[in-house]
Design a protein around this motif. Structure first.
Motif, PDB file in Angstrom:
ATOM      1  N   ILE A 221      -1.291   8.453  19.673  1.00  0.00           N
ATOM      2  CA  ILE A 221      -1.333   8.658  18.221  1.00  0.00           C
ATOM      3  C   ILE A 221      -0.077   8.041  17.604  1.00  0.00           C
ATOM      4  N   ILE A 222      -0.134   7.862  16.287  1.00  0.00           N
ATOM      5  CA  ILE A 222       1.056   7.354  15.598  1.00  0.00           C
ATOM      6  C   ILE A 222       1.788   8.568  15.042  1.00  0.00           C
ATOM      7  N   SER A 223       3.046   8.723  15.449  1.00  0.00           N
ATOM      8  CA  SER A 223       3.779   9.929  15.057  1.00  0.00           C
ATOM      9  C   SER A 223       5.203   9.617  14.634  1.00  0.00           C
ATOM     10  N   VAL A 252       3.915   1.685   2.289  1.00  0.00           N
ATOM     11  CA  VAL A 252       3.029   0.703   2.952  1.00  0.00           C
ATOM     12  C   VAL A 252       1.706   1.322   3.397  1.00  0.00           C
ATOM     13  N   CYS A 253       1.632   2.660   3.339  1.00  0.00           N
ATOM     14  CA  CYS A 253       0.440   3.315   3.905  1.00  0.00           C
ATOM     15  C   CYS A 253      -0.795   3.049   3.039  1.00  0.00           C
ATOM     16  N   PRO A 254      -1.852   2.476   3.615  1.00  0.00           N
ATOM     17  CA  PRO A 254      -3.033   2.178   2.797  1.00  0.00           C
ATOM     18  C   PRO A 254      -3.789   3.417   2.347  1.00  0.00           C
ATOM     19  N   GLY A 256      -2.034   6.246   1.560  1.00  0.00           N
ATOM     20  CA  GLY A 256      -1.090   6.952   0.698  1.00  0.00           C
ATOM     21  C   GLY A 256      -0.534   8.239   1.269  1.00  0.00           C
ATOM     22  N   ILE A 257      -0.537   8.379   2.595  1.00  0.00           N
ATOM     23  CA  ILE A 257      -0.008   9.642   3.155  1.00  0.00           C
ATOM     24  C   ILE A 257       1.411   9.437   3.692  1.00  0.00           C
ATOM     25  N   ASP A 258       2.040  10.565   3.965  1.00  0.00           N
ATOM     26  CA  ASP A 258       3.395  10.538   4.537  1.00  0.00           C
ATOM     27  C   ASP A 258       3.271  10.997   5.989  1.00  0.00           C
ATOM     28  N   ILE A 259       3.439  10.051   6.900  1.00  0.00           N
ATOM     29  CA  ILE A 259       3.246  10.355   8.322  1.00  0.00           C
ATOM     30  C   ILE A 259       4.276  11.372   8.808  1.00  0.00           C
ATOM     31  N   ARG A 260       5.352  11.536   8.032  1.00  0.00           N
ATOM     32  CA  ARG A 260       6.383  12.502   8.451  1.00  0.00           C
ATOM     33  C   ARG A 260       5.894  13.944   8.330  1.00  0.00           C
ATOM     34  N   GLU A 266      -6.403  11.671   7.415  1.00  0.00           N
ATOM     35  CA  GLU A 266      -6.423  10.476   6.555  1.00  0.00           C
ATOM     36  C   GLU A 266      -5.774   9.269   7.229  1.00  0.00           C
ATOM     37  N   CYS A 267      -4.992   9.497   8.266  1.00  0.00           N
ATOM     38  CA  CYS A 267      -4.299   8.388   8.930  1.00  0.00           C
ATOM     39  C   CYS A 267      -5.310   7.554   9.710  1.00  0.00           C
ATOM     40  N   ILE A 268      -5.425   6.291   9.362  1.00  0.00           N
ATOM     41  CA  ILE A 268      -6.405   5.434  10.048  1.00  0.00           C
ATOM     42  C   ILE A 268      -5.772   4.685  11.234  1.00  0.00           C
ATOM     43  N   GLY A 269      -4.523   4.989  11.523  1.00  0.00           N
ATOM     44  CA  GLY A 269      -3.887   4.392  12.702  1.00  0.00           C
ATOM     45  C   GLY A 269      -3.610   2.909  12.560  1.00  0.00           C
ATOM     46  N   CYS A 270      -3.248   2.472  11.347  1.00  0.00           N
ATOM     47  CA  CYS A 270      -3.054   1.032  11.138  1.00  0.00           C
ATOM     48  C   CYS A 270      -1.680   0.547  11.591  1.00  0.00           C
ATOM     49  N   ALA A 271      -0.758   1.471  11.800  1.00  0.00           N
ATOM     50  CA  ALA A 271       0.591   1.162  12.294  1.00  0.00           C
ATOM     51  C   ALA A 271       1.458   0.424  11.278  1.00  0.00           C
ATOM     52  N   ALA A 272       1.025   0.373  10.019  1.00  0.00           N
ATOM     53  CA  ALA A 272       1.878  -0.276   9.007  1.00  0.00           C
ATOM     54  C   ALA A 272       3.194   0.482   8.872  1.00  0.00           C
ATOM     55  N   CYS A 273       3.137   1.813   8.999  1.00  0.00           N
ATOM     56  CA  CYS A 273       4.370   2.611   8.873  1.00  0.00           C
ATOM     57  C   CYS A 273       5.317   2.343  10.046  1.00  0.00           C
ATOM     58  N   ILE A 274       4.767   2.013  11.220  1.00  0.00           N
ATOM     59  CA  ILE A 274       5.651   1.697  12.357  1.00  0.00           C
ATOM     60  C   ILE A 274       6.409   0.408  12.055  1.00  0.00           C
TER      61      ILE A 274
HETATM   62  S1  SF4 Z   1      -0.674   4.534  10.613  1.00  0.00           S
HETATM   63 FE1  SF4 Z   1      -1.330   3.576   8.708  1.00  0.00          FE
HETATM   64  S2  SF4 Z   1      -2.664   5.110   7.766  1.00  0.00           S
HETATM   65 FE2  SF4 Z   1      -1.480   6.178   9.334  1.00  0.00          FE
HETATM   66  S3  SF4 Z   1       0.280   6.978   8.246  1.00  0.00           S
HETATM   67 FE3  SF4 Z   1       0.890   5.010   9.108  1.00  0.00          FE
HETATM   68  S4  SF4 Z   1       0.512   3.567   7.474  1.00  0.00           S
HETATM   69 FE4  SF4 Z   1      -0.610   5.422   6.936  1.00  0.00          FE
END
Ligand code: SF4
Ligand code: SF4
Length: 446
Positions: A221-223, A252-254, A256-260, A266-274
């Motif tokens: 998962i992205i955490s 950058v989140c498509p 609009g959530i805060d992964i923190r 809602e997280c689609i796992g796009c890894a833009a936040c990474i």
């Molecule tokens: S992985 Fe993508 S959808 Fe999930 S929190 Fe990060 S930017 Fe947003």
């Protein structure tokens, strides 16, 4: 706790390793989807689902309705593949290759091309209506509509040969069904990817809701690493953790959530936040990975990310996938390269010939399902002395052609009492002698 999602999201452009992979997948999937209908194979379209002729072509393989079992196997494999992939790596499918993600990405590119970055788009939306604003917006949506129409055309080109479809479009002679499906699919693409975008993932997609059932504590998962990141604060603050609270991971989140705030559906796992956070860490000369791919167990420090071969659920799905794949491929490679449908003439059940034999008539539809011409001989078995009325001449069929022929079968009366008797037609290919097809039928006696 889930943060309230803004009404309209203007995701900030990001770059980085995962963005590069996502862009590569967008290009690759669209090259395949938009390009395949134009690819030729043996003087025909390489991939064509010809509904009128009930024939499906995929490169060198051709399929008829009798091959439905392979379609069923493919659907089972796709479903199992999705379970396997989700258990193994969470929402990688959603983040990188789901059509909704791919098309939304393309629509965002078109929007950026005309309207500028996230700040410029937000500013333009907030500005009062003017000729300039309407022109820019009209151009952006015009491009999106054009792209949507292209996707609609490409979809229909899998069912009607692309050259023929393009010709009809050019001459304005498109049929009603083709017009309907091009417009329907285009409207669908424009609405889902051009307008609704992340709302499809967060409110409409059922997969987002049930994929949690496929997760375990070792799923990737992205955490956000809260142990390292908290408490948030400026870098100069010695008591603060690693997160400087710049908010770029949210921008950058498509969706609009805060992964923190933790794992959210809602997280689609796009890894833009990474990618975004890694860039921040690079600027701060701090180690990357404050937001990263990890697992719940690894994040709690209980274990490293467990390799796939030590996870029973992944092994179970892998075994099933491998078993069904091998069975399907072996069965496909060994399938008989021709088919036959036998239909007894029900208008005249039984007739007596001049020499006193009983005779039934049949229609035999022969299908050459290979890419080579074949000649066939047909014989009949199942009752003593049973014979064909006409000389057993080979029937020649061109590659992937079908032909229906009429046959009369005769039996001496003492071997065909009143009622139905089981018989079978035996079809042999003279050109592929290893293959023999036996089709059951019945002979009506008197
Ligand atoms: S992985 Fe993508 S959808 Fe999930 S929190 Fe990060 S930017 Fe947003
Ligand atoms: S990008 Fe990194 S540093 Fe910035 S707010 Fe997000 S987690 Fe914190």
């Amino acid at each position: 706790m889930t943060q309230p999602v803004p009404i309209k999201i203007y995701p900030r452009l990001t770059s980085g390793r995962f963005n590069t992979i996502r862009v590569a997948l967008v290009v690759l999937t669209q090259l395949v989807f938009l390009g395949l209908p134009w690819l030729r194979w043996n003087e025909r379209q390489a991939v064509l689902f010809d509904l009128d002729r009930h024939q499906f072509f995929i490169f060198g393989a051709s399929f008829w309705p009798q091959d439905f079992v392979y379609l069923a196997a493919l659907l089972v494999l796709c479903a199992l593949g999705l379970f396997w992939w989700t258990t193994l790596a969470g929402r990688l499918w959603c983040g990188y290759s789901c059509p909704q993600t791919v098309y939304t990405q393309i629509m965002l590119w078109l929007e950026r091309l005309v309207l500028g970055d996230h700040k410029a788009r937000r500013k333009l939306d907030a500005a009062p209506n003017s000729a300039g604003k309407l022109t820019k917006k009209g151009l952006a949506h015009g491009l999106m509509l054009l792209f949507s129409l292209w996707t609609g055309f490409s979809l229909v080109a899998y069912f009607t040969p692309a050259n023929q479809l393009a010709g009809s479009l050019w001459q304005g002679t498109l049929g009603p069904w083709e017009s309907f499906w091009i417009l329907f699919y285009a409207a669908f693409t424009y609405l889902l990817a051009g307008q609704l975008r992340e709302k499809v993932c967060t409110h409409m997609c059922p997969y987002a809701r049930f994929q949690g059932a496929m997760f375990d504590r070792d799923t990737l998962i992205i955490s956000y690493d809260s142990q390292r990141g908290e408490p948030r604060g400026k870098q100069a603050d010695k008591s603060a953790g690693g997160c400087i609270d710049c908010g770029i991971c949210v921008q950058v989140c498509p969706t609009g959530i805060d992964i923190r705030n933790g794992l959210q559906y809602e997280c689609i796992g796009c890894a833009a936040c990474i990618d975004a956070c890694d860039q921040v860490m690079d600027q701060l000369h701090a180690p990357r990975g404050l937001i990263r791919y990890t697992s719940a167990a690894a994040l709690e420090g209980q274990t490293d990310i467990k390799p796939a071969w030590r996870r029973p659920r992944v092994l179970f799905y892998s075994g099933l996938l491998l078993g069904i794949s091998v069975l399907s491929v072996v069965s496909f490679l060994n399938r008989i390269p021709f088919k036959a449908d036998i239909l007894r003439d029900r208008a005249t059940l039984v007739r007596e010939t001049d020499d006193g034999w009983l005779e039934n008539s049949y229609s035999v539809r022969l299908i050459n399902s290979s890419e080579l011409p074949q000649r066939f001989v047909i014989s009949v078995e199942g009752l003593p002395g049973i014979r064909l009325a006409t000389a057993n001449r080979p029937v020649a069929l061109a590659a992937t052609a079908t032909e229906t022929i009429g046959l009369r079968v005769q039996v001496e009366p003492q071997y065909a009492a009143r009622g139905a008797h089981d018989i079978r037609f035996v079809i042999r290919s003279l050109d592929q002698p290893g293959h023999v097809l036996q089709e059951k039928s019945s002979f009506i006696g008197d």
